[in-house]
Design a protein around this motif. Structure first.
Motif, PDB file in Angstrom:
ATOM      1  N   GLY A  70      66.867  32.659  78.677  1.00  0.00           N
ATOM      2  CA  GLY A  70      66.506  31.427  79.373  1.00  0.00           C
ATOM      3  C   GLY A  70      66.920  30.190  78.617  1.00  0.00           C
ATOM      4  O   GLY A  70      67.356  29.189  79.200  1.00  0.00           O
ATOM      5  N   GLY A 132      63.744  26.403  79.487  1.00  0.00           N
ATOM      6  CA  GLY A 132      64.314  27.685  79.873  1.00  0.00           C
ATOM      7  C   GLY A 132      63.666  28.858  79.171  1.00  0.00           C
ATOM      8  O   GLY A 132      63.465  29.922  79.772  1.00  0.00           O
ATOM      9  N   TYR A 136      61.950  31.524  81.854  1.00  0.00           N
ATOM     10  CA  TYR A 136      62.435  32.881  82.064  1.00  0.00           C
ATOM     11  C   TYR A 136      61.592  33.920  81.337  1.00  0.00           C
ATOM     12  O   TYR A 136      61.279  34.982  81.885  1.00  0.00           O
ATOM     13  CB  TYR A 136      63.897  32.995  81.628  1.00  0.00           C
ATOM     14  CG  TYR A 136      64.866  32.434  82.634  1.00  0.00           C
ATOM     15  CD1 TYR A 136      65.445  33.247  83.600  1.00  0.00           C
ATOM     16  CD2 TYR A 136      65.207  31.084  82.634  1.00  0.00           C
ATOM     17  CE1 TYR A 136      66.340  32.741  84.527  1.00  0.00           C
ATOM     18  CE2 TYR A 136      66.098  30.561  83.558  1.00  0.00           C
ATOM     19  CZ  TYR A 136      66.662  31.397  84.505  1.00  0.00           C
ATOM     20  OH  TYR A 136      67.534  30.882  85.430  1.00  0.00           O
ATOM     21  N   TYR A 332      72.101  34.214  82.246  1.00  0.00           N
ATOM     22  CA  TYR A 332      70.885  34.973  81.953  1.00  0.00           C
ATOM     23  C   TYR A 332      71.117  36.478  82.101  1.00  0.00           C
ATOM     24  O   TYR A 332      70.769  37.267  81.213  1.00  0.00           O
ATOM     25  CB  TYR A 332      69.764  34.513  82.881  1.00  0.00           C
ATOM     26  CG  TYR A 332      68.439  35.200  82.624  1.00  0.00           C
ATOM     27  CD1 TYR A 332      67.739  34.977  81.448  1.00  0.00           C
ATOM     28  CD2 TYR A 332      67.889  36.070  83.566  1.00  0.00           C
ATOM     29  CE1 TYR A 332      66.524  35.610  81.208  1.00  0.00           C
ATOM     30  CE2 TYR A 332      66.680  36.700  83.330  1.00  0.00           C
ATOM     31  CZ  TYR A 332      66.007  36.457  82.156  1.00  0.00           C
ATOM     32  OH  TYR A 332      64.802  37.095  81.921  1.00  0.00           O
TER      33      TYR A 332
END
Length: 359
Positions: A70, A132, A136, A332
């Motif tokens: 992420g 991020g 994630y 990702y």
């Protein structure tokens, strides 16, 4: 022995197998490697593409891999589209001067040169890297957490609700990390004389408006990012499932990694367009509030107008967010493949009804 281990893993995790479906070929390789006696072979050379140490699903290392993936996907992509972000923010703040995307690029180049297109890149990189990591990594955690609460049958039946709840929970926390950097970014991008970047912009902002001023835009940021992320993850998972179900005749487990990553990018781009449409009014509010000291939501609506709130800067943002989201899912899932994990999404199996005797 391998069969007992697989059964134990499925028993310990109630999350439906379609959320993460590793290749059946990889299972055969692992099974044969585990059950092979040491005396049957002198040595074995692993494939260069095969990770030396497989990450266990839902382990701390698994969630850490999600956080690292992420960080890379959000930090790198948002920084790469900084020029588009500069134009978008200025169109939102000063529409009389920045009337269109093309004229906006011309004005910034004439007044600030090439460096003007990358104003605010540092707070963008730091802020969205942190966001991020939480977005994630925590999405992977909450997706399993809510699936375990629901149980296998209901997690499969209401999978979209699982995606929505997991993404909303992760983004709510991620925005706490993003908000201060977002405030600095907008101020640097829309007020050229304010600061050169993060190093001098942060202390100047705090001196002017205090530490709490960095979080003045947290509610509009939640209003922009939470619906955006819910749409981003839920629509992506759904789109990818539909692609594998209707557009690709080969089961996902038999598709090449290159094809799977192509699906990740395509599904992410379509999801990004939907994200831009859902979150754009709040994006206009965030830009307006972070640019004007003491401004309120009412001031923003009065200044922009209701129609402007939904449409100002929208075409450019669709281009930016579509590219951004597609690239994020590509990066990702590429990282997940690199560390030996399956790509995100797949075809959900049909729910098996309970036997009549059990009923």
């Amino acid at each position: 022995m391998a069969k007992i281990s697989d059964t134990s893993n499925r028993h310990n995790s109630m999350i439906p197998s379609f959320l993460y479906s590793p290749s059946s070929l990889q299972k055969m390789i692992n099974s044969s490697t585990i059950s092979m006696p040491e005396s049957s072979s002198g040595f074995m050379i692993p494939s260069p593409s095969e990770p030396s140490r497989k990450i266990e699903m839902y382990s701390p290392a698994f969630y850490a891999a999600g956080a690292v993936g992420g960080t890379l996907s959000c930090g790198l992509t948002h920084t790469a589209v900084t020029p588009l972000d500069v134009i978008k923010c200025n169109m939102q703040i000063d529409p009389a001067k920045y009337k269109s995307t093309s004229s906006g690029f011309g004005i910034v180049f004439k007044e600030q040169g090439l460096r003007g297109f990358y104003r605010g890149w540092a707070p963008t990189f730091v802020g969205y890297s942190a966001q991020g990591a939480f977005k994630y990594g925590l999405y992977e955690y909450f997706k399993k957490y809510y699936s375990d609460i629901a149980g296998p049958e209901y997690a499969t039946k209401y999978k979209t609700l699982i995606y929505l709840a997991g993404s909303a929970s992760s983004e709510f926390i991620a925005d706490v990390a993003l908000c201060p950097l977002e405030a600095i970014k907008v101020r640097v991008q829309t007020q050229p004389g304010f600061a050169r970047g993060l190093s001098d912009g942060l202390p100047k902002f705090v001196k002017s408006e205090g530490v709490l001023g960095l979080y003045r835009g947290i509610v509009p940021l939640w209003g922009r990012q939470v619906p955006y992320t819910m749409m981003k993850f839920a629509s992506y998972e759904t789109i990818v499932e539909m692609i594998y179900k209707h557009a690709i005749p080969t089961p996902k487990e038999e598709c090449s990694k290159t094809l799977q990553l192509g699906v990740s990018f395509g599904g992410g781009y379509i999801a990004g367009i939907l994200c831009a449409l859902v979150s754009h009014p709040a994006d206009n509010l965030v830009s307006f509030l972070n640019n004007s000291k003491g401004a309120t939501v009412g001031d923003a609506v009065k200044n922009l107008g209701l129609w402007g709130l939904f449409t100002r800067g929208l075409p450019l943002r669709i281009l930016m967010i579509g590219t951004l989201t597609g690239s994020q899912w590509l990066i990702y899932d590429s990282f997940k493949v690199f560390v030996g994990l399956p790509t995100t999404g797949g075809v959900a199996p049909a729910t098996v009804p309970a036997p009549a005797s059990a009923t």
